[in-house]
Design a protein around this motif. Structure first.
Motif, PDB file in Angstrom:
ATOM      1  N   SER A  84       0.817  -1.222   0.000  1.00 33.47           N
ATOM      2  CA  SER A  84       0.000   0.000   0.000  1.00 33.47           C
ATOM      3  C   SER A  84       0.848   1.269   0.000  1.00 33.47           C
ATOM      4  CB  SER A  84      -0.952   0.001   1.194  1.00 33.47           C
ATOM      5  OG  SER A  84      -0.239  -0.026   2.428  1.00 33.47           O
ATOM      6  N   LEU A  85       1.958   1.287   0.726  1.00 36.71           N
ATOM      7  CA  LEU A  85       2.804   2.480   0.762  1.00 36.71           C
ATOM      8  C   LEU A  85       3.451   2.735  -0.594  1.00 36.71           C
ATOM      9  CD1 LEU A  85       4.462   1.966   4.257  1.00 36.71           C
ATOM     10  CD2 LEU A  85       2.656   3.601   3.663  1.00 36.71           C
ATOM     11  N   LEU A  86       3.869   1.678  -1.236  1.00 39.74           N
ATOM     12  CA  LEU A  86       4.461   1.834  -2.570  1.00 39.74           C
ATOM     13  C   LEU A  86       3.413   2.307  -3.574  1.00 39.74           C
ATOM     14  CD1 LEU A  86       6.686  -1.376  -2.757  1.00 39.74           C
ATOM     15  CD2 LEU A  86       7.370   0.947  -2.124  1.00 39.74           C
ATOM     16  N   ASP A  87       2.199   1.801  -3.443  1.00 36.58           N
ATOM     17  CA  ASP A  87       1.129   2.200  -4.367  1.00 36.58           C
ATOM     18  C   ASP A  87       0.768   3.677  -4.220  1.00 36.58           C
ATOM     19  OD1 ASP A  87       1.035  -0.407  -5.225  1.00 36.58           O
ATOM     20  OD2 ASP A  87      -0.700  -0.964  -3.998  1.00 36.58           O
ATOM     21  N   HIS A  88       0.999   4.230  -3.041  1.00 35.53           N
ATOM     22  CA  HIS A  88       0.689   5.649  -2.791  1.00 35.53           C
ATOM     23  C   HIS A  88       1.971   6.483  -2.676  1.00 35.53           C
ATOM     24  CE1 HIS A  88      -3.071   3.669  -1.621  1.00 35.53           C
ATOM     25  NE2 HIS A  88      -3.661   4.816  -1.865  1.00 35.53           N
ATOM     26  N   GLY A  89       3.013   6.046  -3.354  1.00 35.94           N
ATOM     27  CA  GLY A  89       4.291   6.729  -3.267  1.00 35.94           C
ATOM     28  C   GLY A  89       4.233   8.191  -3.676  1.00 35.94           C
ATOM     29  N   ILE A  92       2.756  10.240  -0.876  1.00 41.65           N
ATOM     30  CA  ILE A  92       3.686  10.352   0.248  1.00 41.65           C
ATOM     31  C   ILE A  92       4.757  11.392  -0.036  1.00 41.65           C
ATOM     32  CG2 ILE A  92       5.496   9.095   1.509  1.00 41.65           C
ATOM     33  CD1 ILE A  92       3.746   6.577   1.236  1.00 41.65           C
ATOM     34  N   ARG A  93       5.223  11.470  -1.273  1.00 38.57           N
ATOM     35  CA  ARG A  93       6.280  12.421  -1.629  1.00 38.57           C
ATOM     36  C   ARG A  93       5.776  13.862  -1.714  1.00 38.57           C
ATOM     37  NH1 ARG A  93       7.620   7.997  -5.002  1.00 38.57           N
ATOM     38  NH2 ARG A  93       6.443   8.924  -6.731  1.00 38.57           N
ATOM     39  N   LYS A  94       4.471  14.025  -1.944  1.00 39.46           N
ATOM     40  CA  LYS A  94       3.953  15.380  -2.195  1.00 39.46           C
ATOM     41  C   LYS A  94       3.287  16.020  -0.977  1.00 39.46           C
ATOM     42  CE  LYS A  94       3.033  14.465  -7.097  1.00 39.46           C
ATOM     43  NZ  LYS A  94       1.971  14.276  -8.118  1.00 39.46           N
ATOM     44  N   ALA A  95       2.738  15.212  -0.067  1.00 39.71           N
ATOM     45  CA  ALA A  95       1.923  15.781   1.020  1.00 39.71           C
ATOM     46  C   ALA A  95       2.397  15.275   2.378  1.00 39.71           C
ATOM     47  CB  ALA A  95       0.455  15.427   0.807  1.00 39.71           C
ATOM     48  N   ARG A  96       2.136  16.085   3.394  1.00 39.19           N
ATOM     49  CA  ARG A  96       2.442  15.707   4.769  1.00 39.19           C
ATOM     50  C   ARG A  96       1.146  15.263   5.449  1.00 39.19           C
ATOM     51  NH1 ARG A  96       7.152  17.077   7.036  1.00 39.19           N
ATOM     52  NH2 ARG A  96       6.164  17.173   9.096  1.00 39.19           N
ATOM     53  N   PHE A  97       1.140  14.048   5.946  1.00 36.78           N
ATOM     54  CA  PHE A  97       0.002  13.487   6.656  1.00 36.78           C
ATOM     55  C   PHE A  97       0.490  12.226   7.359  1.00 36.78           C
ATOM     56  CE2 PHE A  97       0.228  11.465   2.567  1.00 36.78           C
ATOM     57  CZ  PHE A  97      -0.117  10.144   2.797  1.00 36.78           C
ATOM     58  N   ILE A 102      -2.446   5.146   5.366  1.00 35.20           N
ATOM     59  CA  ILE A 102      -2.527   4.354   4.136  1.00 35.20           C
ATOM     60  C   ILE A 102      -2.762   2.872   4.436  1.00 35.20           C
ATOM     61  CG2 ILE A 102      -1.256   3.621   2.082  1.00 35.20           C
ATOM     62  CD1 ILE A 102       0.048   6.404   2.071  1.00 35.20           C
ATOM     63  N   PRO A 103      -1.889   2.192   5.203  1.00 35.75           N
ATOM     64  CA  PRO A 103      -2.198   0.789   5.510  1.00 35.75           C
ATOM     65  C   PRO A 103      -3.447   0.643   6.377  1.00 35.75           C
ATOM     66  CG  PRO A 103      -0.217   1.507   6.678  1.00 35.75           C
ATOM     67  CD  PRO A 103      -0.556   2.582   5.704  1.00 35.75           C
ATOM     68  N   LEU A 254      10.813   7.342   4.388  1.00 35.87           N
ATOM     69  CA  LEU A 254       9.804   6.697   3.540  1.00 35.87           C
ATOM     70  C   LEU A 254       9.641   7.411   2.201  1.00 35.87           C
ATOM     71  CD1 LEU A 254       7.828   4.360   3.492  1.00 35.87           C
ATOM     72  CD2 LEU A 254       6.111   5.849   4.531  1.00 35.87           C
ATOM     73  N   ALA A 255       9.670   8.735   2.223  1.00 40.34           N
ATOM     74  CA  ALA A 255       9.493   9.497   0.976  1.00 40.34           C
ATOM     75  C   ALA A 255      10.623   9.229  -0.007  1.00 40.34           C
ATOM     76  CB  ALA A 255       9.411  10.992   1.286  1.00 40.34           C
ATOM     77  N   VAL A 256      11.758   8.779   0.480  1.00 39.06           N
ATOM     78  CA  VAL A 256      12.892   8.476  -0.389  1.00 39.06           C
ATOM     79  C   VAL A 256      12.771   7.088  -0.991  1.00 39.06           C
ATOM     80  CG1 VAL A 256      15.399   8.222  -0.512  1.00 39.06           C
ATOM     81  CG2 VAL A 256      14.392  10.005   0.946  1.00 39.06           C
ATOM     82  N   VAL A 257      12.377   6.115  -0.192  1.00 35.65           N
ATOM     83  CA  VAL A 257      12.397   4.716  -0.648  1.00 35.65           C
ATOM     84  C   VAL A 257      11.210   4.351  -1.510  1.00 35.65           C
ATOM     85  CG1 VAL A 257      13.744   3.974   1.336  1.00 35.65           C
ATOM     86  CG2 VAL A 257      11.252   3.845   1.452  1.00 35.65           C
TER      87      VAL A 257
END
Length: 258
Positions: A84-89, A92-97, A102-103, A254-257
């Motif tokens: 799920s985190l990869l699907d919403h990558g 994650i890179r654009k917004a802070r929350f 997500i999971p 997380l935003a990097v990986v």
């Protein structure tokens, strides 16, 4: 929990989006979540109830069905949360929350469908077996503990898979034998009289007490025993705490990986 409450609108939108995507273009929609356990129940009833006769229980298809719906929720929730985190990558890179959203949304979607199917199974069981009793008041407690347990497990799996892409395939391989070792087709007393082996079957497998507690209430119409309830509550607390801790510690990059 504070973060999820603060961003509850985002959480609700994610859950709704996941639900829409699941049933988009599907004729049967949520009925697939009823068809799937029904097909499995028929196959396993033939195998374990007729061919091998592993267990003998009254209304054995209902015995199977209650265990199956609990397992299917656990299985699909953790497998769905893993990528799920990869699907919403991009999000994650654009917004802070809170990244836990997500999971958590993935687990919540599976929990909604699980509840729908469980209610239907419970109604049929109550009508055919007459097991509706005061013990039903414990069912919301058990289900809340089950959700917390699965959520903690899903948080850990999701963040680990974001860093190590082998986690989801390994988990998929592990879940298959785990399924057959869970008390879905049998009770521990069906296959062994040894107290030690019964304890291993019931307590080493962390999903087993949840299956047994739900089955005791819905299928048996009895109160789960004290040790089972204690295990359910403690396991839910520990796994949710451990999953949250691992997630928080690893989410910094997380935003990097992703």
């Amino acid at each position: 929990m504070r973060d999820l409450l603060r961003y509850r609108f985002l959480f609700e939108q994610m859950v709704r989006r996941e639900l829409r995507q699941k049933y988009q273009g599907s004729v049967l929609g949520i009925a697939w979540y009823i068809v799937n356990p029904l097909v499995l129940m028929g196959a396993y009833y033939l195998m374990f109830g007729r061919v091998f006769k592993v267990a003998q229980h009254d209304d054995y298809p209902l015995f199977l069905m209650v265990g199956l719906v609990v397992w299917i929720f656990f299985n699909q929730a953790v497998l769905g949360a893993a990528p799920s985190l990869l699907d919403h990558g991009s999000l994650i890179r654009k917004a802070r929350f809170p990244r836990e959203t997500i999971p958590a949304a993935s687990v919540a979607v599976q929990f909604v469908t699980f509840l729908v199917v469980l209610v239907l199974v419970a109604l049929v069981t109550f009508v055919l077996r007459g097991t509706l009793d005061v013990s039903i008041v414990l069912l919301p407690v058990v289900l809340a503990a089950l959700f917390a347990f699965v959520l903690g497990f899903a948080l850990g799996v999701a963040i680990l898979h974001a860093y190590f892409r082998d986690v989801a395939p390994i988990l998929g391989a592990v879940l298959l034998p785990w399924f057959f070792l869970s008390p879905i087709f049998f009770e521990p007393s069906d296959i062994t009289t040894s107290g030690t082996y019964k304890a291993l079957l019931s307590w080493v497998n962390p999903v087993a007490p949840f299956i047994e507690a739900v089955r005791d209430i819905v299928y048996g119409g009895v109160w789960p025993d004290g040790p089972t309830m204690l295990y359910v509550l403690v396991a839910a607390t520990l796994v949710l705490g451990a999953g949250s801790f691992v997630f928080r510690r690893m989410q910094r990059e997380l935003a990097v990986v992703v």
